[in-house]
Scaffold this motif. Sequence first.
Motif, PDB file in Angstrom:
ATOM      1  N   VAL A  63      32.372  22.410  37.417  1.00 50.19           N
ATOM      2  CA  VAL A  63      32.216  23.938  36.898  1.00 50.19           C
ATOM      3  C   VAL A  63      32.250  24.844  38.127  1.00 50.19           C
ATOM      4  O   VAL A  63      33.093  26.070  38.136  1.00 50.19           O
ATOM      5  CB  VAL A  63      30.681  24.037  36.256  1.00 50.19           C
ATOM      6  CG1 VAL A  63      30.555  25.261  35.972  1.00 50.19           C
ATOM      7  CG2 VAL A  63      30.925  23.290  34.960  1.00 50.19           C
ATOM      8  N   LEU A  64      31.602  24.719  39.274  1.00 49.72           N
ATOM      9  CA  LEU A  64      31.526  25.630  40.238  1.00 49.72           C
ATOM     10  C   LEU A  64      32.788  25.489  41.104  1.00 49.72           C
ATOM     11  O   LEU A  64      33.547  26.624  41.599  1.00 49.72           O
ATOM     12  CB  LEU A  64      30.618  25.104  41.252  1.00 49.72           C
ATOM     13  CG  LEU A  64      28.893  25.390  40.720  1.00 49.72           C
ATOM     14  CD1 LEU A  64      28.077  24.863  41.831  1.00 49.72           C
ATOM     15  CD2 LEU A  64      28.952  26.738  40.235  1.00 49.72           C
ATOM     16  N   ASN A  65      33.440  24.277  41.087  1.00 46.29           N
ATOM     17  CA  ASN A  65      34.814  24.325  41.811  1.00 46.29           C
ATOM     18  C   ASN A  65      36.124  25.002  40.849  1.00 46.29           C
ATOM     19  O   ASN A  65      37.001  25.608  41.654  1.00 46.29           O
ATOM     20  CB  ASN A  65      35.135  22.490  41.704  1.00 46.29           C
ATOM     21  CG  ASN A  65      36.405  22.205  42.451  1.00 46.29           C
ATOM     22  OD1 ASN A  65      36.385  22.608  43.607  1.00 46.29           O
ATOM     23  ND2 ASN A  65      37.308  21.663  41.949  1.00 46.29           N
ATOM     24  N   SER A  66      35.995  24.994  39.743  1.00 43.64           N
ATOM     25  CA  SER A  66      37.027  25.825  38.947  1.00 43.64           C
ATOM     26  C   SER A  66      36.821  27.321  39.269  1.00 43.64           C
ATOM     27  O   SER A  66      37.600  28.144  39.268  1.00 43.64           O
ATOM     28  CB  SER A  66      36.869  25.323  37.323  1.00 43.64           C
ATOM     29  OG  SER A  66      35.576  25.727  36.891  1.00 43.64           O
ATOM     30  N   VAL A  67      35.589  27.638  39.520  1.00 40.05           N
ATOM     31  CA  VAL A  67      35.306  29.198  39.424  1.00 40.05           C
ATOM     32  C   VAL A  67      35.812  29.409  41.079  1.00 40.05           C
ATOM     33  O   VAL A  67      36.550  30.414  41.243  1.00 40.05           O
ATOM     34  CB  VAL A  67      33.778  29.296  39.394  1.00 40.05           C
ATOM     35  CG1 VAL A  67      33.507  30.975  39.973  1.00 40.05           C
ATOM     36  CG2 VAL A  67      33.153  29.239  38.132  1.00 40.05           C
ATOM     37  N   ALA A  68      35.601  28.432  41.901  1.00 42.15           N
ATOM     38  CA  ALA A  68      36.003  28.605  43.541  1.00 42.15           C
ATOM     39  C   ALA A  68      37.588  28.845  43.293  1.00 42.15           C
ATOM     40  O   ALA A  68      38.237  29.674  44.351  1.00 42.15           O
ATOM     41  CB  ALA A  68      35.766  27.652  44.426  1.00 42.15           C
ATOM     42  N   LEU A  69      38.338  28.280  42.584  1.00 37.59           N
ATOM     43  CA  LEU A  69      39.589  28.133  42.595  1.00 37.59           C
ATOM     44  C   LEU A  69      40.244  29.838  42.512  1.00 37.59           C
ATOM     45  O   LEU A  69      41.352  30.251  43.054  1.00 37.59           O
ATOM     46  CB  LEU A  69      40.255  27.267  41.538  1.00 37.59           C
ATOM     47  CG  LEU A  69      41.477  27.178  41.619  1.00 37.59           C
ATOM     48  CD1 LEU A  69      42.409  26.558  42.614  1.00 37.59           C
ATOM     49  CD2 LEU A  69      41.986  26.125  40.223  1.00 37.59           C
ATOM     50  N   PHE A  70      39.762  30.468  41.637  1.00 42.37           N
ATOM     51  CA  PHE A  70      40.036  31.782  41.342  1.00 42.37           C
ATOM     52  C   PHE A  70      39.477  32.836  42.194  1.00 42.37           C
ATOM     53  O   PHE A  70      39.992  33.794  42.582  1.00 42.37           O
ATOM     54  CB  PHE A  70      39.794  32.207  39.975  1.00 42.37           C
ATOM     55  CG  PHE A  70      40.471  31.314  39.082  1.00 42.37           C
ATOM     56  CD1 PHE A  70      41.951  31.221  38.805  1.00 42.37           C
ATOM     57  CD2 PHE A  70      39.722  30.227  38.389  1.00 42.37           C
ATOM     58  CE1 PHE A  70      42.539  30.522  37.811  1.00 42.37           C
ATOM     59  CE2 PHE A  70      40.377  29.336  37.326  1.00 42.37           C
ATOM     60  CZ  PHE A  70      41.772  29.462  37.272  1.00 42.37           C
ATOM     61  N   LEU A  71      38.094  32.658  42.476  1.00 44.59           N
ATOM     62  CA  LEU A  71      37.160  33.493  43.219  1.00 44.59           C
ATOM     63  C   LEU A  71      37.514  33.716  44.680  1.00 44.59           C
ATOM     64  O   LEU A  71      37.721  34.602  45.127  1.00 44.59           O
ATOM     65  CB  LEU A  71      35.995  33.243  43.202  1.00 44.59           C
ATOM     66  CG  LEU A  71      34.644  34.505  43.685  1.00 44.59           C
ATOM     67  CD1 LEU A  71      34.634  35.339  42.872  1.00 44.59           C
ATOM     68  CD2 LEU A  71      33.282  33.597  43.432  1.00 44.59           C
ATOM     69  N   PHE A  72      37.967  32.474  45.428  1.00 46.06           N
ATOM     70  CA  PHE A  72      37.956  32.354  46.973  1.00 46.06           C
ATOM     71  C   PHE A  72      39.104  33.588  47.355  1.00 46.06           C
ATOM     72  O   PHE A  72      39.082  34.116  48.328  1.00 46.06           O
ATOM     73  CB  PHE A  72      38.026  31.175  47.417  1.00 46.06           C
ATOM     74  CG  PHE A  72      36.818  30.658  47.648  1.00 46.06           C
ATOM     75  CD1 PHE A  72      35.627  30.416  46.690  1.00 46.06           C
ATOM     76  CD2 PHE A  72      36.548  30.137  48.943  1.00 46.06           C
ATOM     77  CE1 PHE A  72      34.328  29.928  47.257  1.00 46.06           C
ATOM     78  CE2 PHE A  72      35.226  29.517  49.378  1.00 46.06           C
ATOM     79  CZ  PHE A  72      34.147  29.584  48.553  1.00 46.06           C
ATOM     80  N   PRO A  73      40.285  33.182  46.876  1.00 39.82           N
ATOM     81  CA  PRO A  73      41.380  34.081  47.226  1.00 39.82           C
ATOM     82  C   PRO A  73      41.395  35.716  46.973  1.00 39.82           C
ATOM     83  O   PRO A  73      41.530  36.279  47.886  1.00 39.82           O
ATOM     84  CB  PRO A  73      42.501  33.803  46.389  1.00 39.82           C
ATOM     85  CG  PRO A  73      42.416  32.305  45.910  1.00 39.82           C
ATOM     86  CD  PRO A  73      40.767  32.423  45.720  1.00 39.82           C
ATOM     87  N   ALA A  74      40.652  36.096  46.168  1.00 40.83           N
ATOM     88  CA  ALA A  74      40.153  37.284  45.840  1.00 40.83           C
ATOM     89  C   ALA A  74      39.398  37.891  46.858  1.00 40.83           C
ATOM     90  O   ALA A  74      39.479  38.965  47.465  1.00 40.83           O
ATOM     91  CB  ALA A  74      39.548  37.401  44.687  1.00 40.83           C
ATOM     92  N   ILE A  75      38.100  37.118  47.378  1.00 37.72           N
ATOM     93  CA  ILE A  75      37.490  37.426  48.281  1.00 37.72           C
ATOM     94  C   ILE A  75      38.163  37.409  49.847  1.00 37.72           C
ATOM     95  O   ILE A  75      37.827  38.291  50.504  1.00 37.72           O
ATOM     96  CB  ILE A  75      36.109  36.293  48.488  1.00 37.72           C
ATOM     97  CG1 ILE A  75      35.342  36.643  47.231  1.00 37.72           C
ATOM     98  CG2 ILE A  75      35.243  36.566  49.753  1.00 37.72           C
ATOM     99  CD1 ILE A  75      34.236  35.563  47.132  1.00 37.72           C
ATOM    100  N   GLY A  76      38.879  36.393  49.877  1.00 35.87           N
ATOM    101  CA  GLY A  76      39.634  36.442  51.277  1.00 35.87           C
ATOM    102  C   GLY A  76      40.424  37.785  51.430  1.00 35.87           C
ATOM    103  O   GLY A  76      40.573  38.433  52.681  1.00 35.87           O
TER     104      GLY A  76
END
Length: 314
Positions: free
Chosen positions: A151-164
């Motif tokens: 669940v957290l892994n799928s969230v990170a897939l979209f969230l991390f590039p935006a934060i970067g």
Amino acid sequence: MPTRFTPLFSRPTDWLFWLVAGLCLLPIISSPVALIFGVVMASLGWIPDGLKTGPLAKKLLAGSIVALGFGIHLEQAIAASQAGLGIIVVSIFGTLILGWLLTRALKLEHKTGYLISAGTAICGGSAIAAVAPAINAKDQHTSIALATVFVLNSVALFLFPAIGHLLNMSQEQFGIWSAIAIHDTSSVVGAAQAYGDQALMTATTLKLARALWIIPVAFISALLFRSSERRIAVPGFILLYCVAIAIAYLLPQGAPLYELTFHSGKRVLVLCLFLIGCGISAKRLKEAGPKPLLLGIGLWLTISSLSLIYLLSR
């Protein structure tokens, strides 16, 4: 004349089950989606009568882990380990120690907590699959841990590039951060690829280096969870995983076959996650309560924020 296979196709929904299982072997289905499909099937009661998904998933998981060993480029992994040894060791064992403390604080079942910690520390589902038999975890422990991590892994897939992009991180910084803070290798690759080619190269190499730590962590886990009645035993597929890495390194002429085996292993792993999801019903998740997810979120936020602060301050 009835056969032992008849129950697997006794209802119209059984055909739908096998259709979805087959689709999980194709690139159109991702790991988180496969897991969700499995949970939906279990919640609706659409699992074929007579099919024991737990034992089947365990066997397929072992085979997929061995197949993934053929995708480890040993020289690159060792070089990346040497270059980033400090952050790798600190993040892995720091996560495991913090996970142990939070598990006790939350009064969560200790094996479930340890599996969530191992999945966060190394490489998601692969680490959980490797560590689970080493600590003699039950199916319900593995299922809850995998559900939490993915669940957290799928969230990170979209969230991390935006934060970067928001923080204007360099390609190298983002590659290192995603390899450290995102659980599963497939999502690390997906997030880094969305950020840029250099980020992808950095993230992939460092994540493969972290994957090598499955071996010592599985052995240490067996030591930690041994009982007076049970001998220390490293699962056989971990040894075969090491053999696969050695074969790919010593016989490079087989590279095309190794790559095919590696990618096949990744697809079988997706199928495994579907089968594992079939053991996670809404009722079981409700019974598990919010504690596993709270542990996963706590570990994820800690490793993500600390590694981000470290990279931006260098």
